[in-house]
Design an enzyme around this catalytic site. Structure first.
Site, PDB file in Angstrom:
ATOM      1  N   SER A 141      43.653  47.664  35.025  1.00 64.74           N
ATOM      2  CA  SER A 141      45.023  48.118  35.201  1.00 64.74           C
ATOM      3  C   SER A 141      45.580  47.671  36.540  1.00 64.74           C
ATOM      4  O   SER A 141      45.266  46.584  37.011  1.00 64.74           O
ATOM      5  CB  SER A 141      45.127  49.631  35.049  1.00 64.74           C
ATOM      6  N   HIS A 195      39.037  51.887  46.155  1.00 66.64           N
ATOM      7  CA  HIS A 195      38.510  52.436  47.405  1.00 66.64           C
ATOM      8  C   HIS A 195      39.640  52.734  48.387  1.00 66.64           C
ATOM      9  O   HIS A 195      40.768  52.255  48.225  1.00 66.64           O
ATOM     10  CB  HIS A 195      37.502  51.463  48.012  1.00 66.64           C
ATOM     11  N   ASP A 247      39.514  44.691  44.259  1.00 67.63           N
ATOM     12  CA  ASP A 247      39.531  43.294  43.849  1.00 67.63           C
ATOM     13  C   ASP A 247      40.689  43.118  42.874  1.00 67.63           C
ATOM     14  O   ASP A 247      40.875  43.942  41.978  1.00 67.63           O
ATOM     15  CB  ASP A 247      38.240  42.927  43.117  1.00 67.63           C
TER      16      ASP A 247
END
Length: 280
Positions: free
Chosen positions: A247, A147, A90
């Protein structure tokens, strides 16, 4: 003028000390204080806790536990199909495009070295020369686990200590060589489209970078790990790492391997599991 002071302040402030202190606070089991800080953070950044596996602030013993919270099983769907790569995080696309003459575009007037980003070794950088990259910024409100875009076998990892500048858009536009000067972890995978590099870039007050196979990464010197003789394979959509306090990731692919989704461009919001790219 305010923006200029923000940038100057980042050069002056003791970023490593601040990050260590913040990391200790974030890891502390401080009971009601921890719950209070989590509630304030949720309110300030308008975090959608209905997506979280555990939506109650009181559930989390530390701020780190909250920040790296799991999502509900059905909160994200990983795109199917061997020709489709899944969005790894995201966030928001910072920049995306071709790697030209060993340089990666950062922001208007700034680019940085592919070789430096990957720790300074020509053999690691060579497969990605003239390749393709995507830089995605994770804001404080985002889900902070990373992921796999595609199934891959882990081949190498490099940890590169460095600065801890903020990686928000303002800093990217004003601090030269940002992503190749900040602390970072580089994971190299072999995949069906060739080698893939997943670069996890640290930032101010990021308490740590973790991977699922090595845990928390830290140190004052560059470190290399060779995993070629080990069978560490992660399926598409599997968690590969996480940030404690936000980050950026930089994903790298060889020339002619993939095409990024047409709807993705600088400024595009990304959601884990959606279409990231297609195999050429």
């Amino acid at each position: 003028m305010i923006d200029q002071f923000k940038i100057i302040g980042q050069y002056i402030l003791p970023k490593h000390l601040l990050s260590r202190l913040t990391g200790k606070l974030a890891a502390a089991k401080a009971g009601k204080l921890t719950t209070f800080l989590i509630k304030q953070f949720i309110a300030k950044y308008k975090i959608n806790m209905s997506e979280a596996k555990h939506p109650e602030p009181e559930y989390f013993e530390t701020f780190n536990d909250f920040f790296t919270r799991e999502l509900k099983q059905d909160a994200r769907t990983i795109i199917e199909g061997d020709s489709n790569l899944a969005t790894p995080v995201d966030g928001k696309v910072s920049q995306q495009g071709d790697i030209k003459e060993g340089r990666i575009f950062q922001a208007k007037g700034h680019d940085f070295s592919l070789r430096e980003l990957l720790g300074g070794r020509d053999d690691i950088a060579a497969p990605f020369d003239e390749g393709i990259f995507s830089t995605v910024y994770l804001a404080p409100k985002d889900y902070h686990r990373i992921h796999m875009p595609i199934t891959g076998k882990l081949e190498q990892m490099i940890f590169i200590p460095g600065d801890l500048f903020s990686v928000n858009p303002l800093t990217a536009e004003n601090v030269p060589n940002l992503f190749a000067r900040n602390e970072r972890a580089v994971a190299i995978f072999s995949t069906a489209v060739g080698p893939m590099a997943m670069v996890l870039v640290g930032a101010t007050i990021v308490a740590s970078i973790e991977t699922v196979w090595a845990g928390t990464l830290k140190g004052k010197d560059i470190q290399y790990w060779d995993y070629k003789d080990q069978d560490i394979t992660l399926e598409k959509g599997a968690e590969m790492g996480r940030f404690k306090l936000g980050s950026t990731i930089v994903a790298l692919f060889p020339k002619g391997s993939i095409d990024f989704a047409t709807e993705l461009e600088a400024g595009s919001v990304t959601r884990l599991g959606e279409l990231f790219a297609t195999v050429k």
